[in-house]
Design a protein around this motif. Structure first.
Motif, PDB file in Angstrom:
ATOM      1  N   VAL A  36      -3.479  -5.271  18.047  1.00 11.20           N
ATOM      2  CA  VAL A  36      -2.599  -5.328  16.868  1.00 11.20           C
ATOM      3  C   VAL A  36      -3.392  -5.919  15.704  1.00 11.20           C
ATOM      4  CG1 VAL A  36      -0.413  -6.186  15.974  1.00 11.20           C
ATOM      5  CG2 VAL A  36      -0.624  -5.703  18.405  1.00 11.20           C
ATOM      6  N   SER A  37      -3.391  -5.219  14.573  1.00  5.88           N
ATOM      7  CA  SER A  37      -4.123  -5.747  13.409  1.00  5.88           C
ATOM      8  C   SER A  37      -3.315  -6.871  12.750  1.00  5.88           C
ATOM      9  CB  SER A  37      -4.389  -4.625  12.390  1.00  5.88           C
ATOM     10  OG  SER A  37      -3.230  -4.383  11.615  1.00  5.88           O
ATOM     11  N   ASP A  38      -3.980  -7.650  11.923  1.00 11.51           N
ATOM     12  CA  ASP A  38      -3.296  -8.757  11.245  1.00 11.51           C
ATOM     13  C   ASP A  38      -2.169  -8.230  10.354  1.00 11.51           C
ATOM     14  OD1 ASP A  38      -5.031 -10.433  12.476  1.00 11.51           O
ATOM     15  OD2 ASP A  38      -6.341 -10.712  10.741  1.00 11.51           O
ATOM     16  N   TRP A  39      -2.414  -7.086   9.680  1.00 12.58           N
ATOM     17  CA  TRP A  39      -1.386  -6.553   8.781  1.00 12.58           C
ATOM     18  C   TRP A  39      -0.257  -5.873   9.539  1.00 12.58           C
ATOM     19  CZ3 TRP A  39       0.218  -8.027   4.370  1.00 12.58           C
ATOM     20  CH2 TRP A  39      -0.639  -8.737   3.549  1.00 12.58           C
ATOM     21  N   ALA A  40      -0.524  -5.440  10.753  1.00 15.42           N
ATOM     22  CA  ALA A  40       0.580  -4.930  11.589  1.00 15.42           C
ATOM     23  C   ALA A  40       1.526  -6.082  11.921  1.00 15.42           C
ATOM     24  CB  ALA A  40       0.026  -4.296  12.860  1.00 15.42           C
ATOM     25  N   LYS A  41       0.944  -7.233  12.247  1.00 16.29           N
ATOM     26  CA  LYS A  41       1.790  -8.400  12.575  1.00 16.29           C
ATOM     27  C   LYS A  41       2.666  -8.769  11.382  1.00 16.29           C
ATOM     28  CE  LYS A  41      -1.567 -10.265  15.831  1.00 16.29           C
ATOM     29  NZ  LYS A  41      -2.676 -11.180  16.057  1.00 16.29           N
ATOM     30  N   LYS A  42       2.056  -8.774  10.198  1.00 16.47           N
ATOM     31  CA  LYS A  42       2.793  -9.138   8.983  1.00 16.47           C
ATOM     32  C   LYS A  42       3.876  -8.092   8.688  1.00 16.47           C
ATOM     33  CE  LYS A  42       3.226 -11.872   5.487  1.00 16.47           C
ATOM     34  NZ  LYS A  42       3.843 -13.169   5.782  1.00 16.47           N
ATOM     35  N   THR A  43       3.510  -6.829   8.797  1.00 15.39           N
ATOM     36  CA  THR A  43       4.460  -5.758   8.464  1.00 15.39           C
ATOM     37  C   THR A  43       5.622  -5.727   9.465  1.00 15.39           C
ATOM     38  OG1 THR A  43       2.595  -4.540   7.564  1.00 15.39           O
ATOM     39  CG2 THR A  43       4.623  -3.298   7.857  1.00 15.39           C
ATOM     40  N   LEU A  44       5.299  -5.960  10.730  1.00 20.51           N
ATOM     41  CA  LEU A  44       6.357  -6.025  11.753  1.00 20.51           C
ATOM     42  C   LEU A  44       7.375  -7.102  11.388  1.00 20.51           C
ATOM     43  CD1 LEU A  44       7.294  -5.096  14.663  1.00 20.51           C
ATOM     44  CD2 LEU A  44       5.981  -7.013  15.533  1.00 20.51           C
ATOM     45  N   GLU A  45       6.856  -8.242  10.973  1.00 24.06           N
ATOM     46  CA  GLU A  45       7.728  -9.372  10.590  1.00 24.06           C
ATOM     47  C   GLU A  45       8.593  -9.002   9.381  1.00 24.06           C
ATOM     48  OE1 GLU A  45       5.299 -12.980  10.205  1.00 24.06           O
ATOM     49  OE2 GLU A  45       6.545 -13.459   8.461  1.00 24.06           O
ATOM     50  N   LEU A  46       7.986  -8.261   8.416  1.00 25.21           N
ATOM     51  CA  LEU A  46       8.688  -7.936   7.170  1.00 25.21           C
ATOM     52  C   LEU A  46       9.755  -6.861   7.331  1.00 25.21           C
ATOM     53  CD1 LEU A  46       5.687  -7.915   4.656  1.00 25.21           C
ATOM     54  CD2 LEU A  46       7.606  -9.528   4.690  1.00 25.21           C
ATOM     55  N   GLU A  47       9.528  -5.899   8.246  1.00 20.97           N
ATOM     56  CA  GLU A  47      10.431  -4.743   8.250  1.00 20.97           C
ATOM     57  C   GLU A  47      11.243  -4.577   9.529  1.00 20.97           C
ATOM     58  OE1 GLU A  47       7.945  -1.245   7.682  1.00 20.97           O
ATOM     59  OE2 GLU A  47       7.485  -1.156   9.813  1.00 20.97           O
ATOM     60  N   SER A  48      11.060  -5.454  10.497  1.00 25.55           N
ATOM     61  CA  SER A  48      11.727  -5.222  11.776  1.00 25.55           C
ATOM     62  C   SER A  48      12.381  -6.496  12.282  1.00 25.55           C
ATOM     63  CB  SER A  48      10.680  -4.722  12.776  1.00 25.55           C
ATOM     64  OG  SER A  48      11.141  -4.858  14.082  1.00 25.55           O
ATOM     65  N   ASP A  49      13.361  -6.325  13.171  1.00 25.08           N
ATOM     66  CA  ASP A  49      13.956  -7.512  13.805  1.00 25.08           C
ATOM     67  C   ASP A  49      13.247  -7.839  15.123  1.00 25.08           C
ATOM     68  OD1 ASP A  49      14.817  -5.375  15.254  1.00 25.08           O
ATOM     69  OD2 ASP A  49      16.952  -5.914  15.227  1.00 25.08           O
TER      70      ASP A  49
END
Ligand code: FMN
Length: 205
Positions: A36-49
């Motif tokens: 998992v890339s660093d920005w995937a972690k951030k994006t997951l947090e921003l757009e998903s529950d």
């Protein structure tokens, strides 16, 4: 045992990666290897529950994106396929150019050189010609470009119906059987095709 590498990068559509991991977990004889890339972690947090801890818990093995010495970096790690889902334009660009700056890109490059299935769920819209050229380059190297584009012929009723349809197509590309997949079954019962002798024939599935 089939070994499937799943990589999640920072494009929108993290739920596709999470859902793929959920379905792979429920298929017997599949082992999942997750980066998992660093920005995937951030994006997951921003757009998903869904939490990153939940996503990581779905995989059999999890790797640090900066660990270029991981087994996945080598062709001697026998993989059956890899899916980058969602795939950012940045990671597409790196894969298309073999710019193996992290473990996701290195694992993808090795998957291509070993002539194994690499699926790129590229997510961006609209696309400029540079994006299209990158997809062509990656496609010429052997990658399957499979953006998460919804279909409506199966009459989806929920967001999860739409997501599952796309993720099940990724399983098809990995030659894995998708559980409870709703497939297109032709126009109606009695849908006819013309057999070799020219006589209409009813096709049963
Ligand atoms: C909420 C959010 C949504 C994003 N959506 C996209 C996208 O759909 N496609 C894309 O290529 N980049 C998208 N980005 C930008 C990427 O995260 C960024 O380019 C990042 O550097 C990609 O790095 P990675 O490929 O290593 O994950 C998005 C960023 C955020 C914060």
């Amino acid at each position: 045992m089939k070994k499937i590498i799943v990589a999640m990068t920072g494009a929108s559509g993290q739920i596709y990666g999470v859902r793929l991991l959920e379905l792979l977990r429920d298929i017997a004889d599949v082992q999942t290897h997750l980066i998992v890339s660093d920005w995937a972690k951030k994006t997951l947090e921003l757009e998903s529950d869904k939490s990153i801890d939940y996503a990581l818990s779905l995989a059999d093995c999890v790797y640090d994106i900066n660990n270029q010495a991981a087994t996945l970096s080598s062709g001697s790690f026998k993989r059956d396929g890899m899916v980058v889902v969602p795939c950012s334009i940045k990671t597409l660009s790196a894969i298309a150019n073999s710019y193996t700056e992290n473990l996701i890109v290195r694992a993808a490059d090795v998957t291509l050189k070993e002539r194994k299935r690499l699926i790129l769920a590229v997510r961006e819209s609209p696309l400029h010609p540079g994006h299209l050229r990158l997809m062509t380059l990656a496609g010429e190297a052997g990658a399957v470009i499979a953006p998460p584009v919804p279909a409506f012929y199966n009459h989806p009723e929920t967001l999860m119906d739409i997501i599952d349809h796309t993720v099940c197509r990724y399983l098809d590309l990995l030659e894995l059987d998708a559980p409870n997949d709703k497939r297109w079954r032709g126009l109606s019962v009695g849908d006819a095709t013309v057999a070799a002798g020219g006589r209409p024939q009813v096709c049963q599935e």
